[in-house]
Design a protein around this motif. Structure first.
Motif, PDB file in Angstrom:
ATOM      1  N   LYS A  57     -13.566   3.076   1.173  1.00  0.00           N
ATOM      2  CA  LYS A  57     -13.429   3.993   0.043  1.00  0.00           C
ATOM      3  C   LYS A  57     -13.941   5.382   0.394  1.00  0.00           C
ATOM      4  CE  LYS A  57     -13.636   0.617  -3.716  1.00  0.00           C
ATOM      5  NZ  LYS A  57     -14.432   0.109  -4.861  1.00  0.00           N
ATOM      6  N   GLU A  58     -15.042   5.440   1.125  1.00  0.00           N
ATOM      7  CA  GLU A  58     -15.593   6.740   1.543  1.00  0.00           C
ATOM      8  C   GLU A  58     -14.598   7.474   2.433  1.00  0.00           C
ATOM      9  OE1 GLU A  58     -18.067   9.977   2.014  1.00  0.00           O
ATOM     10  OE2 GLU A  58     -18.323   8.321   0.611  1.00  0.00           O
ATOM     11  N   MET A  59     -13.979   6.761   3.377  1.00  0.00           N
ATOM     12  CA  MET A  59     -12.975   7.383   4.244  1.00  0.00           C
ATOM     13  C   MET A  59     -11.798   7.871   3.402  1.00  0.00           C
ATOM     14  SD  MET A  59      -9.735   6.828   5.809  1.00  0.00           S
ATOM     15  CE  MET A  59      -9.487   5.072   5.712  1.00  0.00           C
ATOM     16  N   LEU A  60     -11.380   7.068   2.457  1.00  0.00           N
ATOM     17  CA  LEU A  60     -10.238   7.429   1.618  1.00  0.00           C
ATOM     18  C   LEU A  60     -10.543   8.558   0.644  1.00  0.00           C
ATOM     19  CD1 LEU A  60      -8.700   3.941   0.791  1.00  0.00           C
ATOM     20  CD2 LEU A  60      -7.752   5.720   2.275  1.00  0.00           C
ATOM     21  N   SER A  61     -11.805   8.861   0.438  1.00  0.00           N
ATOM     22  CA  SER A  61     -12.155   9.922  -0.509  1.00  0.00           C
ATOM     23  C   SER A  61     -11.616  11.276  -0.066  1.00  0.00           C
ATOM     24  CB  SER A  61     -13.670   9.994  -0.712  1.00  0.00           C
ATOM     25  OG  SER A  61     -14.321  10.480   0.450  1.00  0.00           O
ATOM     26  N   ARG A  64      -1.492  10.386  -5.610  1.00  0.00           N
ATOM     27  CA  ARG A  64      -1.124  10.627  -7.007  1.00  0.00           C
ATOM     28  C   ARG A  64      -0.624   9.362  -7.693  1.00  0.00           C
ATOM     29  NH1 ARG A  64      -3.720  15.157  -7.550  1.00  0.00           N
ATOM     30  NH2 ARG A  64      -2.862  16.935  -6.467  1.00  0.00           N
ATOM     31  N   CYS A  65      -0.224   8.360  -6.921  1.00  0.00           N
ATOM     32  CA  CYS A  65       0.301   7.127  -7.506  1.00  0.00           C
ATOM     33  C   CYS A  65      -0.808   6.131  -7.823  1.00  0.00           C
ATOM     34  CB  CYS A  65       1.289   6.467  -6.544  1.00  0.00           C
ATOM     35  SG  CYS A  65       2.693   7.495  -6.120  1.00  0.00           S
ATOM     36  N   THR A  66      -2.042   6.472  -7.519  1.00  0.00           N
ATOM     37  CA  THR A  66      -3.224   5.615  -7.705  1.00  0.00           C
ATOM     38  C   THR A  66      -3.057   4.279  -6.984  1.00  0.00           C
ATOM     39  OG1 THR A  66      -2.531   4.632  -9.815  1.00  0.00           O
ATOM     40  CG2 THR A  66      -3.768   6.697  -9.921  1.00  0.00           C
ATOM     41  N   GLY A  67      -2.542   4.327  -5.789  1.00  0.00           N
ATOM     42  CA  GLY A  67      -2.309   3.112  -5.021  1.00  0.00           C
ATOM     43  C   GLY A  67      -3.450   2.726  -4.112  1.00  0.00           C
ATOM     44  N   TYR A  68      -4.662   3.114  -4.423  1.00  0.00           N
ATOM     45  CA  TYR A  68      -5.782   2.876  -3.515  1.00  0.00           C
ATOM     46  C   TYR A  68      -6.090   1.400  -3.301  1.00  0.00           C
ATOM     47  CZ  TYR A  68      -6.648   7.876  -3.944  1.00  0.00           C
ATOM     48  OH  TYR A  68      -6.510   9.240  -3.923  1.00  0.00           O
ATOM     49  N   ALA A 121       0.823  -1.211   0.000  1.00  0.00           N
ATOM     50  CA  ALA A 121       0.000   0.000   0.000  1.00  0.00           C
ATOM     51  C   ALA A 121       0.855   1.258   0.000  1.00  0.00           C
ATOM     52  CB  ALA A 121      -0.930  -0.008   1.211  1.00  0.00           C
ATOM     53  N   LEU A 122       2.143   1.087  -0.198  1.00  0.00           N
ATOM     54  CA  LEU A 122       3.070   2.213  -0.228  1.00  0.00           C
ATOM     55  C   LEU A 122       3.646   2.330  -1.630  1.00  0.00           C
ATOM     56  CD1 LEU A 122       5.006   0.966   2.881  1.00  0.00           C
ATOM     57  CD2 LEU A 122       3.401   2.848   2.890  1.00  0.00           C
ATOM     58  N   GLN A 123       3.545   3.485  -2.200  1.00  0.00           N
ATOM     59  CA  GLN A 123       4.227   3.702  -3.468  1.00  0.00           C
ATOM     60  C   GLN A 123       5.240   4.810  -3.219  1.00  0.00           C
ATOM     61  OE1 GLN A 123       1.922   3.520  -7.067  1.00  0.00           O
ATOM     62  NE2 GLN A 123       0.542   2.050  -6.146  1.00  0.00           N
ATOM     63  N   CYS A 124       4.939   6.039  -3.564  1.00  0.00           N
ATOM     64  CA  CYS A 124       5.911   7.095  -3.258  1.00  0.00           C
ATOM     65  C   CYS A 124       5.920   7.394  -1.761  1.00  0.00           C
ATOM     66  CB  CYS A 124       5.633   8.354  -4.079  1.00  0.00           C
ATOM     67  SG  CYS A 124       4.380   9.457  -3.407  1.00  0.00           S
ATOM     68  N   GLY A 125       4.815   7.122  -1.079  1.00  0.00           N
ATOM     69  CA  GLY A 125       4.740   7.284   0.370  1.00  0.00           C
ATOM     70  C   GLY A 125       4.329   8.660   0.853  1.00  0.00           C
ATOM     71  N   PHE A 126       4.147   9.609  -0.041  1.00  0.00           N
ATOM     72  CA  PHE A 126       3.830  10.963   0.393  1.00  0.00           C
ATOM     73  C   PHE A 126       2.481  11.034   1.103  1.00  0.00           C
ATOM     74  CE2 PHE A 126       2.564  15.376   0.137  1.00  0.00           C
ATOM     75  CZ  PHE A 126       3.720  16.010   0.549  1.00  0.00           C
ATOM     76  N   CYS A 127       1.491  10.346   0.587  1.00  0.00           N
ATOM     77  CA  CYS A 127       0.149  10.392   1.173  1.00  0.00           C
ATOM     78  C   CYS A 127       0.005   9.473   2.382  1.00  0.00           C
ATOM     79  CB  CYS A 127      -0.898  10.017   0.128  1.00  0.00           C
ATOM     80  SG  CYS A 127      -0.776   8.287  -0.438  1.00  0.00           S
ATOM     81  N   THR A 128       0.911   8.509   2.513  1.00  0.00           N
ATOM     82  CA  THR A 128       0.766   7.432   3.483  1.00  0.00           C
ATOM     83  C   THR A 128       0.586   7.886   4.930  1.00  0.00           C
ATOM     84  OG1 THR A 128       2.037   6.011   2.000  1.00  0.00           O
ATOM     85  CG2 THR A 128       1.765   5.254   4.274  1.00  0.00           C
TER      86      THR A 128
END
Length: 174
Positions: A134-138, A143-147, A104-111
């Protein structure tokens, strides 16, 4: 209301990750900047500075808050948890482990922001549906589309908690 001139500073005392910080800050200093600049806690990322991206999310008295939308002086006397406060005894939090296991980690900025919102979320929703996740994540931009991996990690941790895998003798999630 306290009247302060533009050049004056105000002392702020907050408990961050179990440690008390007392610093003098300008009244207009954002909590996100206070955490990074004054406390050295750089895990809280600053993205949009408008509360849209969610990268700066921290827990304030247990509630997920966008730290770029709160002044440091507003946090006076409060308890704050940042992403650095999730790990215990040099071990990642089980939710952090689930993020690692599910890629669930890509660039890690949003993590960091997503982790902090997920902590509050899993405290409220013991058995969340994919749509609830998904609602919480909205409220977070990745930006990496790692949802997909993020959703899987949150589901995995919810199942572990439900099965009692990450719970200690006191019933607290570990």
């Amino acid at each position: 209301m306290i009247q302060v001139s533009a050049n004056e500073t105000i002392e702020v005392r907050v408990n961050i990750n179990g440690k008390v910080y007392a610093e003098r800050v300008e009244p207009r200093k954002l909590l996100s900047d206070f955490l990074r600049e004054d406390c050295g806690l750089t895990g809280t990322h600053i993205g949009c500075e408008h509360g849209v991206c969610g990268a700066c999310t921290v827990l304030v008295n247990g509630s997920a808050v966008r730290s770029c939308l709160m002044f440091a002086v507003q946090a006076e006397g409060m308890e704050i948890t940042t992403v650095e406060g999730l790990a215990k005894d040099d071990r990642p939090d089980p939710l952090q482990e689930a993020f690692n296991e599910c890629h669930a980690l890509q660039c890690g900025f949003c993590t960091p922001g997503i982790l902090m919102s997920s902590v509050e979320f899993l405290g409220t929703y013991a058995d969340p549906t994919t749509d609830e996740i998904k609602e919480m994540l909205s409220g977070h931009l990745c930006r990496c589309t790692g949802y997909k991996g993020i959703i899987e990690a949150i589901e995995k941790e919810a199942i572990r908690r439900k099965d009692g895998e990450n719970v200690n003798e006191s019933g607290d999630t570990v």
